[in-house]
Scaffold this active site. Structure first.
Site, PDB file in Angstrom:
ATOM      1  N   CYS A   1       2.827   8.366  -3.050  1.00  0.00           N
ATOM      2  CA  CYS A   1       3.614   7.556  -3.979  1.00  0.00           C
ATOM      3  C   CYS A   1       3.005   7.582  -5.382  1.00  0.00           C
ATOM      4  O   CYS A   1       3.702   7.795  -6.377  1.00  0.00           O
ATOM      5  CB  CYS A   1       3.735   6.127  -3.472  1.00  0.00           C
ATOM      6  SG  CYS A   1       4.686   6.015  -1.939  1.00  0.00           S
TER       7      CYS A   1
ATOM      8  N   GLU B   1       5.540  -1.143  -9.484  1.00  0.00           N
ATOM      9  CA  GLU B   1       4.302  -0.480  -9.896  1.00  0.00           C
ATOM     10  C   GLU B   1       4.310  -0.275 -11.417  1.00  0.00           C
ATOM     11  O   GLU B   1       5.250   0.291 -11.958  1.00  0.00           O
ATOM     12  CB  GLU B   1       4.155   0.867  -9.185  1.00  0.00           C
ATOM     13  CG  GLU B   1       4.090   0.774  -7.663  1.00  0.00           C
ATOM     14  CD  GLU B   1       2.826   0.100  -7.134  1.00  0.00           C
ATOM     15  OE1 GLU B   1       1.859  -0.099  -7.907  1.00  0.00           O
ATOM     16  OE2 GLU B   1       2.803  -0.220  -5.935  1.00  0.00           O
TER      17      GLU B   1
END
EC number: 3.4.19.3
Length: 145
Positions: free
Chosen positions: A85, A21
């Protein structure tokens, strides 16, 4: 001593590859967590920036880990999902001034086993630390020529 790097790992039922990410997002949180909580403001940090990028170059990490020939596919994402998350990642990036990373992994056996994921995560973290060390070296370089 300040943490060198904080690395978070989360399971995503939608992931089919190990996913690096690039950034965390501050706004757009509407889903309830397991304790039935959702911030009333729908954001992580009041008046915080819209998104925060990791100081780690995830494209470079992805390329370097891919060239190692591990039997695990590694990819990049710019949206960790506006759920736990993403919330965790943004908050960590905010508090660490970008010295955080978040890696999404698929559920065990779909398609990778624990050994494969462990090897991939180890390689990813080693590459992140290596890149961080190189960039710090450039910043702290002594100019004695």
């Amino acid at each position: 001593m300040e943490d060198q790097l904080v690395v978070h790992v989360g399971v995503s039922g939608m992931a089919t590859a190990v996913t690096l990410e690039k950034c965390g997002h501050n706004k757009g949180y509407k889903g309830l967590d397991n304790c039935r909580f959702c911030p009333g403001s729908h954001c992580c940090v009041e008046d915080g920036p819209e998104s925060i990028d990791s100081i780690i170059d995830m494209d470079a990490v992805c390329e370097r880990v891919t060239t190692l020939g591990l039997d695990v596919s590694v990819t990049i994402s710019q949206d960790a999902g506006r759920y736990l998350c993403d919330f965790t990642y943004y908050t960590s990036l905010y508090q660490s001034h970008g010295r955080s990373a978040f890696v999404h992994v698929p559920p065990l056996g779909k398609p990778y086993n624990a050994d494969q994921l462990g090897r991939a995560l180890r390689a990813i973290i080693e590459e992140m630390l290596d890149l961080l060390e190189q960039s710090e070296g450039k910043i702290n370089c002594c100019h004695e020529h």
